[in-house]
Design an enzyme around this catalytic site. Structure first.
Site, PDB file in Angstrom:
ATOM      1  N   ASP A 112       3.181   0.559   3.680  1.00 58.70           N
ATOM      2  CA  ASP A 112       2.705  -0.509   4.555  1.00 58.70           C
ATOM      3  C   ASP A 112       3.855  -1.408   4.999  1.00 58.70           C
ATOM      4  OD1 ASP A 112       0.261  -0.821   5.685  1.00 58.70           O
ATOM      5  OD2 ASP A 112      -0.451  -2.364   4.314  1.00 58.70           O
TER       6      ASP A 112
ATOM      7  N   ASP B 137      -6.723  -0.223   3.756  1.00 63.25           N
ATOM      8  CA  ASP B 137      -6.657  -1.484   3.013  1.00 63.25           C
ATOM      9  C   ASP B 137      -7.910  -1.726   2.169  1.00 63.25           C
ATOM     10  OD1 ASP B 137      -4.227  -1.941   4.239  1.00 63.25           O
ATOM     11  OD2 ASP B 137      -5.132  -2.976   5.939  1.00 63.25           O
TER      12      ASP B 137
END
Length: 545
Positions: free
Chosen positions: A382, A435
């Site tokens: 990420d 997420d």
């Protein structure tokens, strides 16, 4: 079902998208131009409402400059002012004619922003609107050595399309007037609150379903053992039938595959490619929605759920599944056809939540070691694709894919979204599937461990891992608002909270070794049974005693 869901899993990991700010896309090229006296405004988005020949026309979004006076925030305080073309159009020299309080429309280039504003002010203009030469909105800053910054008219930069639209109307001989104002965003974005509740609720439901199905499978095996029957475990990748258990190697490979897929998304991003992603998403959404509905309805239609018949290419299918499937297919097709409508986000969220819950229920983390490797890899994944990728690609690959640049779409469909209904700038609050899904795998593992160890909420790990996940996601939204709308990698905040909570609690309670390597509590076998070696991954096998 498990194999098809696994095929979508790498795609979901690639969609761990950072939250994107609504409104114009502002490119931040002001790192070497800090605030100085006379050039210290905060950057704000500006609404430019236009009137053509006295009739209300289009509204455009620009960005205010760091120099000059601040633009009013209330629409009622903004004056409607005539717009004129500058002559010369770049306004790098004094305009040939004086203007009396009008706003000048000029093109970017050939000289500094501040120089254009000074010439416009000297000619009597009350403001200046600059047309950018690209679609993005650049921040208008001052150079370090500039000293004469006594500029008393506001400057706004419009993207190329909006600027040339006004330019075309003016050159056609029409009378144009504009009104500029910058409404404040609400302190608390209600869309982010609901999105937070949606994400936490999804992880909660998926974890309980995962733990419940694991306990049901274990009870069924124990029942067969007590009856003296031979238990034949259908093991797939170290797990029970229909389950996919991740190991360390596959956890690393998932991130590698996801990175390759993200690059492919970035390089091949176009309308036809988004259409392909929509088809893939619909296939996964149909399977997820069908699985969730069958699991819910089977309590009331037990006979239909336990009656099977063979279908070519699909094997044994229950009558309940057959009854539910047409509804799921029609629902997904209707969403795909009407996905550009304002209410389409509802269908996208329903399909997405069903898919996430199904994947968390099927794909399982066997122990804390595998969960740590998976989340740690996703953590760096990420950060790299949001921040570090700018060094090589000159823009954030993750943000570009999330926004759906180079297409007419609002981004890839692998995200949950809620419209900002009370935000004057509109837009959506979003969160990528990754997420929710990746931390959800670890939270579901914590609940399965608690139930196997017969722990209460207070003495177990599930409650605290849920609190950690919710806190990490909350910090993500706080950071998103504090960072002036910069896209933020949610896993940057979620992973330390979630992993840190489980590791700290396990170490404090003296159970870290069981959590880390075995993924199950210590079991005491009856004296007449002996222990057999446990598999490295997979569910507890009661026949091991």
């Amino acid at each position: 079902m498990a194999a098809a869901t696994a095929a979508v899993f790498a795609l979901l990991m690639a969609s761990a998208l950072a939250g994107a700010a609504a409104g114009g896309d502002i490119v931040h090229h002001d790192d070497e131009a800090p605030k100085i006296p006379g050039c210290s405004n905060d950057f704000i988005l500006v609404k430019v409402q236009s009137w053509v020949n006295g009739k209300e026309d289009d509204e455009y979004v620009g960005v205010g400059a760091r120099f000059g006076p601040q633009i009013v925030s209330k629409e009622k305080h903004a004056n409607r002012t005539r717009l004129m073309l500058a002559d010369p159009i770049d306004c790098c020299t004094s305009p040939k004619e004086k203007v009396s309080g009008d706003i000048l429309l000029v093109q970017r280039g050939k000289c500094k922003f501040t120089k254009k504003a000074k010439f416009a002010e000297a000619a009597g203009a009350s403001g200046i609107i600059i047309i950018n030469h690209v679609h993005e909105l650049y921040k208008m800053v001052c150079e370090k050595n500039e000293t004469d910054l006594d500029i008393n008219i506001p400057a706004v930069l419009l993207p190329r399309d909006a600027g040339f639209a006004l330019h075309t109307v003016l050159t056609s001989g029409n009378s144009v007037s504009v009104q500029q104002y910058s409404p404040d965003r609400p302190v608390v974005d209600t869309a982010e609150v609901f999105l937070w509740l949606m994400a936490v609720g999804t992880v909660l439901c998926a974890s309980y379903w995962s733990a419940w199905s694991a306990r049901e499978a274990l009870c069924e095996q124990e029942k067969l053992l007590k009856d003296g029957r031979e238990v034949l475990l259908n093991v797939e990748n170290g797990g029970s039938s229909g389950m996919i258990y991740i190991n360390v190697a596959s956890a690393i490979m998932f991130v590698v595959v996801a990175s390759c897929f993200l690059i492919m998304l970035y390089k091949m991003m176009s309308s036809w490619f988004v259409e392909l992603l929509v088809v893939i998403f619909c296939i996964g959404g149909v399977e997820g929605l069908q699985t969730c509905l069958v699991a819910l309805l089977s309590r009331w239609f037990r006979a239909a759920s336990e009656s099977f018949f063979k279908v070519p290419f699909f094997g044994a299918v229950s009558y309940l599944t057959l009854a539910v499937s047409p509804f799921c297919i029609v629902f997904a097709v209707l969403w795909a056809v009407h996905r550009h409508f304002t209410y389409a986000w509802i269908g996208q969220d329903i399909l997405g939540i069903a898919l996430i819950i199904t994947v968390i229920q099927i794909v399982r983390v066997p122990n804390l070691k595998v969960g740590s490797v998976l989340l740690s890899c996703a953590f760096f994944y990420d950060i790299f694709w949001v921040f570090v990728s700018k060094r090589w690609f000159h823009e954030s690959v993750m943000i570009v894919v999330a926004r759906g640049d180079k297409t007419d779409e609002d981004g890839v469909p692998m995200l949950l979204k809620i419209p900002r209904m009370f935000d004057p700038w509109g837009g959506y609050s979003i969160i990528g599937f990754g997420d929710i899904l990746l931390p959800g795998l670890l939270v579901a593992f914590a609940l399965r461990y608690d139930w196997a160890a017969k722990k209460s909420l207070q003495t177990g790990y599930f409650l605290w891992s849920m609190v950690a996940y919710g806190s990490g996601l909350l910090i993500t939204y706080v950071a998103l608002n504090l960072m002036d709308g910069h896209g933020q990698p949610a896993l940057l905040y979620i992973v330390p909270f979630t992993l840190g909570a489980l590791i700290s609690l396990g170490w404090k309670r003296g159970e870290l070794w069981n959590l880390w390597s075995k993924g199950e509590p210590e079991r005491v076998c009856p004296h007449h049974m002996h222990m057999q070696p446990q598999p490295k991954t997979g569910p507890v096998d009661p026949s091991s005693c």
